[in-house]
Write an enzyme that holds these catalytic residues in place. Structure first.
Site, PDB file in Angstrom:
ATOM      1  N   LYS A   1     -46.242 -12.364 -12.348  1.00  0.00           N
ATOM      2  CA  LYS A   1     -45.265 -13.096 -11.540  1.00  0.00           C
ATOM      3  C   LYS A   1     -44.500 -12.130 -10.630  1.00  0.00           C
ATOM      4  O   LYS A   1     -44.086 -11.058 -11.059  1.00  0.00           O
ATOM      5  CB  LYS A   1     -44.280 -13.842 -12.419  1.00  0.00           C
ATOM      6  CG  LYS A   1     -43.407 -14.857 -11.690  1.00  0.00           C
ATOM      7  CD  LYS A   1     -42.637 -15.708 -12.692  1.00  0.00           C
ATOM      8  CE  LYS A   1     -41.919 -16.861 -12.000  1.00  0.00           C
ATOM      9  NZ  LYS A   1     -40.813 -16.411 -11.175  1.00  0.00           N
TER      10      LYS A   1
ATOM     11  N   HIS B   1     -35.075 -32.195   6.390  1.00  0.00           N
ATOM     12  CA  HIS B   1     -34.747 -32.864   5.121  1.00  0.00           C
ATOM     13  C   HIS B   1     -35.769 -32.512   4.033  1.00  0.00           C
ATOM     14  O   HIS B   1     -35.961 -33.270   3.082  1.00  0.00           O
ATOM     15  CB  HIS B   1     -34.691 -34.388   5.283  1.00  0.00           C
ATOM     16  CG  HIS B   1     -33.777 -34.851   6.361  1.00  0.00           C
ATOM     17  ND1 HIS B   1     -32.435 -35.079   6.163  1.00  0.00           N
ATOM     18  CD2 HIS B   1     -34.015 -35.130   7.671  1.00  0.00           C
ATOM     19  CE1 HIS B   1     -31.879 -35.481   7.302  1.00  0.00           C
ATOM     20  NE2 HIS B   1     -32.818 -35.508   8.236  1.00  0.00           N
TER      21      HIS B   1
ATOM     22  N   GLU C   1     -33.176 -13.094  -2.686  1.00  0.00           N
ATOM     23  CA  GLU C   1     -32.099 -13.534  -3.579  1.00  0.00           C
ATOM     24  C   GLU C   1     -30.909 -12.590  -3.512  1.00  0.00           C
ATOM     25  O   GLU C   1     -29.753 -13.024  -3.624  1.00  0.00           O
ATOM     26  CB  GLU C   1     -32.651 -13.635  -4.998  1.00  0.00           C
ATOM     27  CG  GLU C   1     -33.655 -14.779  -5.139  1.00  0.00           C
ATOM     28  CD  GLU C   1     -34.479 -14.692  -6.415  1.00  0.00           C
ATOM     29  OE1 GLU C   1     -34.290 -13.718  -7.172  1.00  0.00           O
ATOM     30  OE2 GLU C   1     -35.299 -15.596  -6.639  1.00  0.00           O
TER      31      GLU C   1
ATOM     32  N   SER D   1     -41.136 -10.893 -13.836  1.00  0.00           N
ATOM     33  CA  SER D   1     -40.805 -11.525 -15.105  1.00  0.00           C
ATOM     34  C   SER D   1     -41.126 -10.612 -16.268  1.00  0.00           C
ATOM     35  O   SER D   1     -42.103  -9.855 -16.244  1.00  0.00           O
ATOM     36  CB  SER D   1     -41.579 -12.834 -15.257  1.00  0.00           C
ATOM     37  OG  SER D   1     -41.386 -13.406 -16.541  1.00  0.00           O
TER      38      SER D   1
ATOM     39  N   PRO E   1       6.014  16.022   2.247  1.00  0.00           N
ATOM     40  CA  PRO E   1       5.235  14.791   2.428  1.00  0.00           C
ATOM     41  C   PRO E   1       5.956  13.707   3.226  1.00  0.00           C
ATOM     42  O   PRO E   1       5.320  12.976   3.992  1.00  0.00           O
ATOM     43  CB  PRO E   1       4.950  14.327   0.994  1.00  0.00           C
ATOM     44  CG  PRO E   1       5.920  15.057   0.128  1.00  0.00           C
ATOM     45  CD  PRO E   1       6.204  16.346   0.824  1.00  0.00           C
TER      46      PRO E   1
ATOM     47  N   GLY F   1       0.804  -1.217   0.000  1.00  0.00           N
ATOM     48  CA  GLY F   1       0.000   0.000   0.000  1.00  0.00           C
ATOM     49  C   GLY F   1       0.836   1.264   0.000  1.00  0.00           C
ATOM     50  O   GLY F   1       0.329   2.355   0.269  1.00  0.00           O
TER      51      GLY F   1
END
Length: 488
Positions: free
Chosen positions: A335, A198, A342, A329, A140, A109
């Site tokens: 839809k 399950h 998600e 959709s 600097p 860096g």
């Protein structure tokens, strides 16, 4: 003739043309030319932390008698200017144009540290009507970088940036999601549904109990966030300079810097107990991000379960109704998709990928080699990105999804009574084998457990009603709660 758009600056390697109004100088320009790789500069959060660090360093050096009052005041003023402009979203982009060095630069860096030093020096020159690149009266290296090295400032800035943003940005958003889930757990506490293990029918559970599990995951996420902050804040490399020995700095410098950073950020920072470990490894980053990865995985688990419960609306289980926030959709009219669910799951995927990158960056022989880690800019980018996207998606998930979830009581009630797993409650009375035979028979005939038992006179109706009380099944160890629930 067109006006000249560059100026001639110089550094230890010679002269170089620099954009005319750039606040950086030749060494930064060399880095810009050397690393045209991703087109993405080091994040503003790290530059902000650098400005906080350089301000604290100047004040510490003045306190220790190494930096005169005039130069200290000028450096502090320039740093305050950077901090103000980066904190304000309206001026952030304009300020960030002066910090153009790519993420994929020298692994320590160094280029970013030099960039910050040059900008501060030139800001001082501008404030005094001096020529850009003259480094008059603040140099600097000699003044802005006094008692420091890129090898201890860059990792320190990363840790300051990450710890601060976890505390101030991510934690409040995670708490918001936890609160939203707790409210839903309370709202849904009386609704009994069928449990699933399950992806098969299991014994009854209350919808509120499931949401209480989600809420607990986010409560733990807050705790893990605090652990991540501690890993980052308790081990600042500043004061180690080049390789951890502290050459060219005052023995008290690091402790003073840490104290001033704590005061300005609200996060309790401490100098590293062992500077050789703090600079030769990035284990604190690995540890901190490991906690972030766990939080992201919790988010994905919650989102996945909510998506499954909301599947449908007619051909899934549709136990809950998710808020409709956009068409789902381009081809199927009407839809609606679980888009925020998600999005949360994708965040978890990205954070998991970042965790792999950070792990690779910390491995001996790749990033960490001997006395310095040389994958720090990449690791810092992954860390800050994970903090940002976890916080952002948590807040959106809470506000635009969880808060609007409604229970589909009709669908829930229908599936509970049909479940063959209600036979579990009969097993202690008639035995496991007999209960299993009843469940298999019901599967063939299509009857419910209750219907089959009444038809074949398995148990008296009163006994059967008590055993098949689905609400009581969700309070197996608390008779008082069973009683109170029946009254309700």
């Amino acid at each position: 003739m067109a006006a000249k758009r560059t100026r001639t600056d110089h550094d230890s390697m010679g002269i170089l043309e620099v954009p005319l109004k750039a606040l950086y100088s030749a060494s930064t320009q060399r880095a810009v030319q050397n690393f045209p790789i991703s087109g993405t500069a080091v994040s503003w959060e790290i530059i902000l932390a650098f400005a906080q660090l350089k301000r604290a360093a100047a004040e510490a050096n003045h306190e220790l008698g190494k930096l005169d009052a005039k130069r200290c005041k000028l450096i502090v003023k320039a740093c305050a200017n950077i901090i103000t402009r980066l904190t304000d979203i309206d001026t952030r982009c304009d300020m960030m144009q002066h910090f153009p060095v790519d993420i994929f630069q020298t692994g320590s860096g160094t280029s970013t540290n030099v960039n910050v030093n040059e900008v501060i020096s030139n800001m001082v020159s501008v404030s005094l009507n001096k020529k850009l690149g003259s480094f008059d009266p603040v140099h600097p290296n000699d003044h802005v970088n006094m008692g420091q090295s890129s090898n201890d400032t860059f990792p320190t800035a990363v840790q300051v940036a990450a710890a601060t943003h976890i505390k101030k940005s991510m934690v409040p958003d995670v708490k918001k999601l936890a609160s939203a889930l707790h409210r839903k757990a309370k709202q849904f506490d009386s609704i009994v549904k069928i449990g699933r293990t399950h992806l098969q029918d299991a014994t009854p559970i209350r919808l509120g109990q499931e949401f209480s599990g989600f809420a607990a995951q986010m409560d733990f996420a807050v705790e893990r966030s605090e652990k991540a902050i501690h890993a980052l804040a308790s081990n600042l490399p500043i004061g180690g300079t080049a390789v951890g020995t502290g050459i060219n700095t005052h023995p008290r410098f690091a402790a003073i810097v840490a104290k001033r950073l704590s005061r300005s950020t609200g996060v309790k920072f401490h100098e590293a107990d062992n500077h050789f470990e703090a600079q030769a490894s990035r284990d604190c980053i690995v540890e901190a991000h490991g906690n972030l990865r766990t939080i992201a995985i919790s988010l994905s688990k919650i989102a996945s379960d909510i998506r499954f419960m909301g599947s449908g609306p007619r051909c899934g289980i549709h136990e809950i109704e998710l808020p409709a926030i956009q068409p789902g959709s381009s081809i199927m009219p009407g839809k609606v998709n679980p888009v925020l669910v998600e999005s949360s799951m994708q965040v978890a995927m990205k954070v998991s990928g970042n965790d792999v990158s950070i792990g690779m960056g910390a491995l001996g022989g790749t990033g960490s080699l001997m006395d310095l880690n040389v994958a720090q800019p990449m690791m810092s980018d992954c860390l800050l990105e994970s903090i940002k996207i976890i916080g952002n998606v948590s807040a959106l998930f809470a506000d635009d999804c969880v808060k609007g979830i409604q229970a589909n009581r009709k669908a829930i009630k229908k599936t509970v009574e049909q479940s063959l797993m209600l036979g579990t409650a009969l097993a202690p009375v008639i035995g496991y084998d007999s209960a299993s035979k009843i469940a298999k028979a019901c599967y063939k005939t299509g009857q419910t457990i209750r219907e089959y038992c009444l038809e074949h006179d398995i148990l008296p109706k009163a006994t059967l009603d008590e055993l098949l009380d689905v609400t009581s099944m969700t309070y197996p160890h608390d008779a008082k709660k069973k009683k109170n629930t029946k009254k309700q």
